[in-house]
Design an enzyme around this catalytic site. Structure first.
Site, short mmCIF file in Angstrom:
data_model
loop_
_atom_site.label_atom_id
_atom_site.label_comp_id
_atom_site.label_asym_id
_atom_site.label_seq_id
_atom_site.Cartn_x
_atom_site.Cartn_y
_atom_site.Cartn_z
N ASP A 38 0.55 -1.25 -0.03
CA ASP A 38 0.10 -0.32 -0.19
C ASP A 38 0.93 0.99 0.09
OD1 ASP A 38 -3.28 0.18 0.76
OD2 ASP A 38 -2.26 1.90 0.50
N ASN A 100 -5.18 -5.16 -7.39
CA ASN A 100 -6.36 -4.19 -6.42
C ASN A 100 -5.94 -2.67 -5.71
OD1 ASN A 100 -8.23 -4.19 -4.03
ND2 ASN A 100 -7.11 -3.41 -2.97
N SER A 152 -14.18 -3.43 -13.11
CA SER A 152 -15.60 -3.16 -12.62
C SER A 152 -16.69 -2.86 -13.49
CB SER A 152 -15.02 -1.66 -12.23
OG SER A 152 -15.90 -0.53 -12.37
N TYR A 165 -11.12 6.30 -15.77
CA TYR A 165 -11.51 4.68 -14.52
C TYR A 165 -12.08 3.11 -15.47
CZ TYR A 165 -13.05 1.97 -10.55
OH TYR A 165 -13.86 0.90 -9.87
N GLY A 166 -13.11 3.62 -16.10
CA GLY A 166 -13.88 3.42 -17.32
C GLY A 166 -12.77 2.42 -18.14
N LYS A 169 -10.41 0.24 -16.44
CA LYS A 169 -11.11 -1.03 -15.78
C LYS A 169 -11.06 -2.19 -17.31
CE LYS A 169 -10.50 -0.78 -11.49
NZ LYS A 169 -9.24 -1.58 -11.13
N ALA A 198 -18.23 -1.30 -0.04
CA ALA A 198 -18.38 0.23 0.28
C ALA A 198 -16.95 0.75 1.03
CB ALA A 198 -19.63 0.30 1.36
#
Length: 306
Positions: A38, A100, A152, A165-166, A169, A198
């Site tokens: 991370d 991830n 996603s 983002y789309g 992904k 969430a």
């Protein structure tokens, strides 16, 4: 049968919070040695801190497991290579990679800067490329590996304000499909997880009452299945709030037009036949599309000759 990861080494990126944290804790609880990666930045990718990853490592160790932390920025190949080198120095192998790590910089396309577009692509797509590349030869040599991409619904189906983002992904699905083909002979299986949960990434998008149902822990069972020895290959497993489904890319059976009839007007006239879902099926590889069209052409030629 309980799915275990005894003796295996897993790298989970973006594992300081949310989904990654849940994945890392459950992998460790089921016997894996875990690299908790991370960068420790904020949701938009700015800043950095080792605190979140260290907390996950401490939690794993307190429960009797083995884990190390690494703050690699997955968008930087040299940092990813250092992370994998540390895993190899510590445990001598890498069996599982869960890609991830991610950030959000949401804006409508008209208001989005190219910097924001490129940064999201760098983290989600190139981060997955870097990590997969860094473990690829290790997995090939040991003839075993499980790689999980994180896609996603925003990529699969679109979502307003998330062109960057789309795009990223959906791009990891192309990466998954080809890596799965190339890794099959060495027992490397590559799949994708499409989560709804969430997390920091979704806290501003969904109502609070809905967020309470979409816990990361409900997604992790899907991640662990895809990371396990018994995993399928080149599947997209959607998970959220206790729901689980496969997302598949289908192509309609389509039509054939002889050269003399190939025009946009003919396509418009034949649109219903082109769009018909009767006989549609997922294709196993890109070449299968050309193979299908050639069969249609051959059938036309044979029918004309007959």
């Amino acid at each position: 049968m309980t799915l275990r990861f005894d003796g295996q080494v897993a790298i989970v990126t973006g594992a300081g919070n949310g989904l990654g944290r849940s994945h890392a804790l459950q992998l460790a609880a089921r016997g894996a040695k875990v690299v908790v990666n991370d960068l420790g930045g904020s949701r938009d990718g700015s800043g950095g801190s080792t605190a979140a990853a260290a907390e996950v490592v401490n939690t794993i160790r307190a429960a009797g497991g083995e884990a190390i932390a690494h703050g690699a920025n997955v968008a930087v190949m040299s940092e990813v290579e250092d992370m994998v080198a540390q895993a190899m120095a510590e445990w001598g192998r890498v069996d599982v990679l869960i890609n991830n790590a991610g950030i959000l910089r949401d804006k409508s396309f008209s208001k989005m800067t190219m910097e924001d577009f490129r940064l999201v692509m760098d983290v989600h797509l190139m981060g997955s490329v870097h990590c997969s590349k860094a473990v690829w030869e290790i997995m090939r040599e040991q003839q075993y590996g499980r790689i999980v991409m994180t896609t996603s619904s925003s990529g699969l189906y679109g979502n307003f304000g998330q062109t960057n983002y789309g795009a990223a992904k959906m791009a990891v699905i192309g990466l998954m499909n080809t890596l799965g083909l190339e890794g099959a002979s060495r027992n490397i299986r590559v799949n994708a997880l499409a989560p709804t949960a969430a997390t920091r990434m979704t806290e501003d998008i969904m109502p609070e009452e809905v967020l309470g149902m979409l816990k990361p822990e409900a997604v992790t069972p899907a991640a662990l299945l895809l990371a396990h020895e018994s995993a399928p290959d080149r599947h997209i497993l959607a998970a959220g709030g206790g729901g689980y489904a496969l997302a598949r890319i289908y192509e309609t059976d389509g039509i054939f037009l002889p050269e003399s009839e190939q025009s946009p007007e003919a396509l418009q006239q034949q649109w219903q036949a082109i769009a018909s879902t009767e006989g549609q099926q997922p294709l196993e590889a890109g070449l299968k599309q050309g193979e299908k069209f050639l069969h249609k052409a051959l059938a036309y030629v044979q029918g004309k000759a007959g």
